[in-house]
Design a protein around this motif. Structure first.
Motif, PDB file in Angstrom:
ATOM      1  N   ALA A 154      38.735  35.522  43.961  1.00  9.29           N
ATOM      2  CA  ALA A 154      38.831  35.423  45.429  1.00  9.29           C
ATOM      3  C   ALA A 154      39.374  36.722  46.012  1.00  9.29           C
ATOM      4  CB  ALA A 154      39.719  34.252  45.816  1.00  9.29           C
ATOM      5  N   ARG A 155      40.364  37.301  45.350  1.00 11.82           N
ATOM      6  CA  ARG A 155      40.948  38.565  45.833  1.00 11.82           C
ATOM      7  C   ARG A 155      39.898  39.678  45.804  1.00 11.82           C
ATOM      8  NH1 ARG A 155      46.454  39.227  45.784  1.00 11.82           N
ATOM      9  NH2 ARG A 155      46.394  41.301  44.840  1.00 11.82           N
ATOM     10  N   ILE A 156      39.144  39.722  44.708  1.00 15.54           N
ATOM     11  CA  ILE A 156      38.117  40.767  44.566  1.00 15.54           C
ATOM     12  C   ILE A 156      37.027  40.579  45.618  1.00 15.54           C
ATOM     13  CG2 ILE A 156      36.265  41.541  43.006  1.00 15.54           C
ATOM     14  CD1 ILE A 156      38.344  41.080  40.684  1.00 15.54           C
ATOM     15  N   ASN A 157      36.650  39.326  45.825  1.00 15.97           N
ATOM     16  CA  ASN A 157      35.613  39.064  46.820  1.00 15.97           C
ATOM     17  C   ASN A 157      36.096  39.325  48.239  1.00 15.97           C
ATOM     18  OD1 ASN A 157      32.846  37.873  45.825  1.00 15.97           O
ATOM     19  ND2 ASN A 157      34.420  37.247  44.358  1.00 15.97           N
ATOM     20  N   LEU A 158      37.367  39.045  48.508  1.00 15.63           N
ATOM     21  CA  LEU A 158      37.902  39.377  49.836  1.00 15.63           C
ATOM     22  C   LEU A 158      37.855  40.887  50.036  1.00 15.63           C
ATOM     23  CD1 LEU A 158      40.966  36.945  50.061  1.00 15.63           C
ATOM     24  CD2 LEU A 158      38.993  36.973  51.608  1.00 15.63           C
ATOM     25  N   ALA A 159      38.200  41.633  48.970  1.00 16.99           N
ATOM     26  CA  ALA A 159      38.173  43.098  49.072  1.00 16.99           C
ATOM     27  C   ALA A 159      36.752  43.595  49.321  1.00 16.99           C
ATOM     28  CB  ALA A 159      38.749  43.719  47.801  1.00 16.99           C
ATOM     29  N   ALA A 160      35.773  42.904  48.739  1.00 17.99           N
ATOM     30  CA  ALA A 160      34.369  43.330  48.904  1.00 17.99           C
ATOM     31  C   ALA A 160      33.805  42.941  50.270  1.00 17.99           C
ATOM     32  CB  ALA A 160      33.517  42.744  47.784  1.00 17.99           C
ATOM     33  N   GLN A 161      34.594  42.247  51.045  1.00 18.71           N
ATOM     34  CA  GLN A 161      34.249  41.908  52.437  1.00 18.71           C
ATOM     35  C   GLN A 161      32.858  41.296  52.588  1.00 18.71           C
ATOM     36  OE1 GLN A 161      34.977  45.481  54.746  1.00 18.71           O
ATOM     37  NE2 GLN A 161      37.049  45.679  53.922  1.00 18.71           N
ATOM     38  N   GLY A 162      32.559  40.350  51.719  1.00 15.78           N
ATOM     39  CA  GLY A 162      31.295  39.623  51.863  1.00 15.78           C
ATOM     40  C   GLY A 162      30.126  40.246  51.114  1.00 15.78           C
ATOM     41  N   GLU A 163      30.312  41.463  50.594  1.00 16.24           N
ATOM     42  CA  GLU A 163      29.228  42.045  49.790  1.00 16.24           C
ATOM     43  C   GLU A 163      29.207  41.383  48.409  1.00 16.24           C
ATOM     44  OE1 GLU A 163      29.239  46.410  51.936  1.00 16.24           O
ATOM     45  OE2 GLU A 163      30.300  46.142  50.042  1.00 16.24           O
ATOM     46  N   PRO A 164      28.015  41.311  47.781  1.00 17.31           N
ATOM     47  CA  PRO A 164      27.934  40.596  46.510  1.00 17.31           C
ATOM     48  C   PRO A 164      28.800  41.212  45.419  1.00 17.31           C
ATOM     49  CG  PRO A 164      25.744  41.177  47.334  1.00 17.31           C
ATOM     50  CD  PRO A 164      26.724  41.849  48.230  1.00 17.31           C
ATOM     51  N   VAL A 165      29.480  40.336  44.665  1.00 19.19           N
ATOM     52  CA  VAL A 165      30.242  40.766  43.489  1.00 19.19           C
ATOM     53  C   VAL A 165      29.590  40.095  42.273  1.00 19.19           C
ATOM     54  CG1 VAL A 165      32.475  40.723  42.303  1.00 19.19           C
ATOM     55  CG2 VAL A 165      32.396  40.998  44.800  1.00 19.19           C
ATOM     56  N   LEU A 166      29.083  40.923  41.361  1.00 22.21           N
ATOM     57  CA  LEU A 166      28.446  40.401  40.153  1.00 22.21           C
ATOM     58  C   LEU A 166      29.485  40.388  39.043  1.00 22.21           C
ATOM     59  CD1 LEU A 166      25.230  42.679  40.248  1.00 22.21           C
ATOM     60  CD2 LEU A 166      25.748  40.672  41.660  1.00 22.21           C
ATOM     61  N   GLU A 167      29.651  39.249  38.388  1.00 28.99           N
ATOM     62  CA  GLU A 167      30.655  39.157  37.316  1.00 28.99           C
ATOM     63  C   GLU A 167      30.026  39.613  36.002  1.00 28.99           C
ATOM     64  OE1 GLU A 167      31.761  37.575  33.848  1.00 28.99           O
ATOM     65  OE2 GLU A 167      30.905  35.877  34.965  1.00 28.99           O
ATOM     66  N   PHE A 168      30.618  40.640  35.408  1.00 27.67           N
ATOM     67  CA  PHE A 168      30.075  41.284  34.199  1.00 27.67           C
ATOM     68  C   PHE A 168      31.031  41.136  33.003  1.00 27.67           C
ATOM     69  CE2 PHE A 168      27.556  44.987  36.473  1.00 27.67           C
ATOM     70  CZ  PHE A 168      26.525  44.104  36.744  1.00 27.67           C
ATOM     71  N   SER A 183      33.705  32.756  33.809  1.00 29.55           N
ATOM     72  CA  SER A 183      32.485  32.885  34.628  1.00 29.55           C
ATOM     73  C   SER A 183      32.451  31.777  35.669  1.00 29.55           C
ATOM     74  CB  SER A 183      31.230  32.797  33.758  1.00 29.55           C
ATOM     75  OG  SER A 183      31.167  33.912  32.910  1.00 29.55           O
ATOM     76  N   ARG A 184      32.809  30.571  35.227  1.00 35.10           N
ATOM     77  CA  ARG A 184      32.794  29.435  36.148  1.00 35.10           C
ATOM     78  C   ARG A 184      33.833  29.641  37.264  1.00 35.10           C
ATOM     79  NH1 ARG A 184      35.434  24.603  36.841  1.00 35.10           N
ATOM     80  NH2 ARG A 184      34.118  22.932  37.651  1.00 35.10           N
ATOM     81  N   ALA A 185      35.045  30.029  36.871  1.00 34.67           N
ATOM     82  CA  ALA A 185      36.111  30.218  37.861  1.00 34.67           C
ATOM     83  C   ALA A 185      35.774  31.383  38.802  1.00 34.67           C
ATOM     84  CB  ALA A 185      37.436  30.451  37.154  1.00 34.67           C
ATOM     85  N   SER A 186      35.143  32.421  38.252  1.00 34.71           N
ATOM     86  CA  SER A 186      34.773  33.574  39.094  1.00 34.71           C
ATOM     87  C   SER A 186      33.756  33.161  40.146  1.00 34.71           C
ATOM     88  CB  SER A 186      34.154  34.688  38.241  1.00 34.71           C
ATOM     89  OG  SER A 186      35.087  35.136  37.294  1.00 34.71           O
ATOM     90  N   TYR A 187      32.852  32.287  39.741  1.00 36.37           N
ATOM     91  CA  TYR A 187      31.840  31.816  40.704  1.00 36.37           C
ATOM     92  C   TYR A 187      32.522  31.001  41.809  1.00 36.37           C
ATOM     93  CZ  TYR A 187      27.339  30.142  42.395  1.00 36.37           C
ATOM     94  OH  TYR A 187      26.240  29.886  43.189  1.00 36.37           O
ATOM     95  N   ILE A 188      33.465  30.142  41.408  1.00 35.52           N
ATOM     96  CA  ILE A 188      34.216  29.363  42.404  1.00 35.52           C
ATOM     97  C   ILE A 188      34.925  30.315  43.374  1.00 35.52           C
ATOM     98  CG2 ILE A 188      36.238  27.829  42.720  1.00 35.52           C
ATOM     99  CD1 ILE A 188      35.392  26.407  40.116  1.00 35.52           C
ATOM    100  N   GLY A 189      35.486  31.395  42.823  1.00 38.10           N
ATOM    101  CA  GLY A 189      36.235  32.358  43.639  1.00 38.10           C
ATOM    102  C   GLY A 189      35.357  33.255  44.497  1.00 38.10           C
ATOM    103  N   GLY A 190      34.047  33.082  44.417  1.00 37.05           N
ATOM    104  CA  GLY A 190      33.173  33.796  45.349  1.00 37.05           C
ATOM    105  C   GLY A 190      32.178  34.762  44.743  1.00 37.05           C
ATOM    106  N   CYS A 191      32.225  34.983  43.421  1.00 39.33           N
ATOM    107  CA  CYS A 191      31.238  35.896  42.835  1.00 39.33           C
ATOM    108  C   CYS A 191      29.831  35.328  43.038  1.00 39.33           C
ATOM    109  CB  CYS A 191      31.515  36.123  41.350  1.00 39.33           C
ATOM    110  SG  CYS A 191      33.026  37.071  41.100  1.00 39.33           S
ATOM    111  N   THR A 192      28.880  36.260  43.088  1.00 39.90           N
ATOM    112  CA  THR A 192      27.513  35.863  43.414  1.00 39.90           C
ATOM    113  C   THR A 192      26.759  35.401  42.179  1.00 39.90           C
ATOM    114  OG1 THR A 192      27.654  37.768  44.851  1.00 39.90           O
ATOM    115  CG2 THR A 192      25.508  36.724  44.682  1.00 39.90           C
ATOM    116  N   SER A 193      27.123  35.974  41.028  1.00 43.14           N
ATOM    117  CA  SER A 193      26.366  35.688  39.821  1.00 43.14           C
ATOM    118  C   SER A 193      27.217  36.070  38.623  1.00 43.14           C
ATOM    119  CB  SER A 193      25.074  36.509  39.804  1.00 43.14           C
ATOM    120  OG  SER A 193      25.409  37.883  39.719  1.00 43.14           O
ATOM    121  N   THR A 194      26.705  35.729  37.439  1.00 42.70           N
ATOM    122  CA  THR A 194      27.345  36.150  36.199  1.00 42.70           C
ATOM    123  C   THR A 194      26.304  36.841  35.322  1.00 42.70           C
ATOM    124  OG1 THR A 194      28.545  35.401  34.236  1.00 42.70           O
ATOM    125  CG2 THR A 194      26.911  33.880  35.116  1.00 42.70           C
ATOM    126  N   SER A 195      26.801  37.701  34.430  1.00 39.88           N
ATOM    127  CA  SER A 195      25.898  38.283  33.435  1.00 39.88           C
ATOM    128  C   SER A 195      25.816  37.369  32.212  1.00 39.88           C
ATOM    129  CB  SER A 195      26.410  39.668  33.007  1.00 39.88           C
ATOM    130  OG  SER A 195      27.667  39.534  32.355  1.00 39.88           O
TER     131      SER A 195
END
Ligand SMILES: Nc1ncnc2c1ncn2[C@@H]1O[C@H](COP(=O)(O)OP(=O)(O)OP(=O)(O)O)[C@@H](O)[C@H]1O
Ligand SMILES: O=P(O)(O)OC[C@H]1O[C@H](OP(=O)(O)OP(=O)(O)O)[C@H](O)[C@@H]1O
Ligand SMILES: O=C(O)c1cccnc1
Length: 496
Positions: A154-168, A183-195
């Motif tokens: 969530a913190r990372i996604n807030l910093a990205a200000q709505g731009e996609p964050v891909l979890e790698f 990966s699951r928690a990152s998606y909940i926190g706002g990431c757009t996708s996972t690798s």
């Protein structure tokens, strides 16, 4: 979701600390096993020096409890355990009791994707003491990690200000389950996708990715590598441009972008994974724009986190998509949330609950006693305060005072009449029966987004966030203070 069966092919009952099993045995021997207890799971401080925490992990907890059973192999393992003298550690009658034990607790919990605060319970477990005790370790294991990662995401996604964050993160995550849960928690926190392709399969998270330096290095030239990739994936080309010389890499990407265009296809973008990301992204943007590719995306990666992303934003970097791995899935700057699970009450003969307190020299470590819940008050859609209160407490709608559990001079007056309210602990199990339908992961992610929207931006800033008010309802505050004082008097007498 069948995490238990798919990953561990059987029971998870032994996924607990040994002391839980020895205590279970001792509870059984002393006739206390079936006494009714109430435990609360909570944390004491937000992670990452932040101002909020995002709850995740409930679906795993539900799965764990649904499958909570000591199977034949678990019992055999315990049966063979010996003490120092070589005698059997556990009485066969206890093992029979364990093998017949059915999960029968009441569980109330905050839904995944809920913003939560220190000292307020995230899970409340009520049931036979022995079961509550055995659940301590797995519940903490699940909630501590997933909540931590969802918060980081969530913190990372807030910093990205709505731009996609891909979890790698998979390659640098803490093992197989750590990676999947992250990966699951990152998606909940706002990431757009996972690798992580398996996380895609198990949880339905969108999977995405670019290509690696090895792809480029396996060809004679970078240009050939880009051309071959474009041949294979004409609709999904993000070229990694920094293997040899980033500026030349961007030129090669533009060349292949033009070839694709001549075939009626569009390159999606480029990725930059080294060097000064602000400088190279700005150069890349200019080159792509001047060459007729204003829509091409610029993906950046390389040890990113919320602070570097914020810095890059401040430098006006031309990055549109953020690839984040290591620092997200390992919660790099704070590897554990530190949530705890404490006994809060024991049911006594007349059906009421005797509150329990653990005193400590540090007021931060004194738990909140009693059978309690949490209410959140909202004003015009914004969260204004959380109140921890005893379940049977009448709340005066005209005015109440909530008192900070650490510093009793910090108080807040609330007029419930003027606010919307939400009880945060929702019924999940009653007598071992599941009462709750887990929302789809997409719904949980949406809840997380909406919950973060209810939080004032002062609580969301990365550094020195404003403290959100969480307090004990007055009667609960007095109960706790009295218990602490009583316990201290007892200690003083004892020392004489
Ligand atoms: N303009 C920038 N402002 C702040 N941080 C940046 C900027 N550009 C890159 N970074 C970050 O600085 C760090 C650079 O790490 P490192 O020194 O390993 O870089 P590198 O140039 O990519 O080296 P390598 O080629 O070995 O990967 C990374 O965490 C990266 O995200
Ligand atoms: O930096 P992170 O946030 O952890 O994101 C994942 C990293 O993993 C890859 O590097 P790696 O060197 O493993 O492989 P590569 O050859 O594909 O770059 C990728 O290029 C990123 O830099
Ligand atoms: O798809 C990518 O670009 C990717 C995947 C994993 C790690 N680093 C990058």
């Amino acid at each position: 979701m069948k995490i238990t069966k798919d990953l561990y092919q059987g029971s998870l009952a032994l996924l607990t600390d040994f002391y839980q099993v020895t205590m279970a045995y001792a509870y059984w021997k002393s006739g206390k096993a079936e006494e009714e207890a109430v435990f609360n799971l909570f944390f004491r401080k937000h992670p990452f020096q932040g101002g909020f925490t995002l709850a995740a992990g409930l679906e795993y907890v539900i799965d764990y409890c649904k499958n909570f059973k000591f199977g034949v192999h678990d019992i055999t393992y315990l049966k063979e355990m010996k003490d120092k003298e070589g005698a059997n550690m556990f009485d066969p009658a206890f093992l029979k009791y364990l093998s017949e034990m059915k999960f029968s607790c009441d569980i109330d919990a905050v839904e995944e994707g809920t913003v939560v605060f220190p000292n307020a319970p995230m899970i409340r477990v009520k049931g036979p003491l022995i079961q509550c005790q055995l659940l301590e370790t797995p519940l903490l294991n699940i909630f501590n990690f997933q909540t931590l990662i969802a918060t980081k995401a969530a913190r990372i996604n807030l910093a990205a200000q709505g731009e996609p964050v891909l979890e790698f993160g998979l390659r640098r995550a803490q093992g197989i389950d750590g990676a999947l849960a992250a990966s699951r928690a990152s998606y909940i926190g706002g990431c757009t996708s996972t690798s992580n392709v398996m996380a895609g399969k198990l949880f339905g998270i969108p999977v995405s990715g670019t290509h690696a330096h090895s792809w480029i290095m396996s060809f004679e030239t970078e240009l050939e590598a880009f051309e071959a990739y474009a041949e294979a994936f004409p609709d999904n080309c993000i070229f990694l441009v920094d293997t040899y010389d980033t500026i030349n890499g961007i030129k090669n990407a533009i060349k292949v972008g033009n070839i694709l265009r001549s075939r009626g296809k569009e390159m999606v973008g480029i990725r930059i994974d080294s060097g000064d990301l602000a400088y190279f992204s700005n150069v890349a943007r200019q080159m792509l724009d001047e060459s007729g590719f204003p829509e091409a995306k610029i993906v950046a990666s390389n040890d990113l986190d919320e602070h570097i992303i914020t810095s890059l934003k401040g430098q006006e970097a031309s990055i549109n998509v953020w690839g984040v791995g290591t620092k997200l899935v390992t919660a790099f700057d704070q590897p554990a949330l530190g949530a705890v699970y404490k006994l809060a009450a024991i049911r006594i003969e007349n059906g009421t609950y005797a509150p329990k307190i653990k005193v400590s020299q540090q007021s931060l470590k004194i738990n909140v006693p009693g059978y309690h819940n949490v209410k959140r008050y909202y004003s015009k859609g914004k969260a204004v305060a959380d109140m921890i209160y005893l379940e049977d407490q009448e709340i005066d709608p005209k005015g109440i005072v909530i008192i900070d559990p650490i510093d009793s001079t910090r108080r807040k007056r609330i007029m419930p009449l003027f606010y919307q309210e939400e009880i945060l602990l929702k019924p999940i199990f009653r007598n071992g029966k599941l009462m709750y339908k887990s929302p789809a992961l997409e719904e949980i992610r949406k809840r997380a987004f909406e919950q973060l929207e209810t939080l004032d931006k002062t609580h969301k800033r990365l550094i020195n966030p404003h403290l959100y008010p969480v307090g004990l309802e007055e009667n609960l505050h007095h109960l706790r203070t009295d218990l602490v004082l009583k316990a201290q008097k007892f200690d003083q007498k004892d020392e004489k």
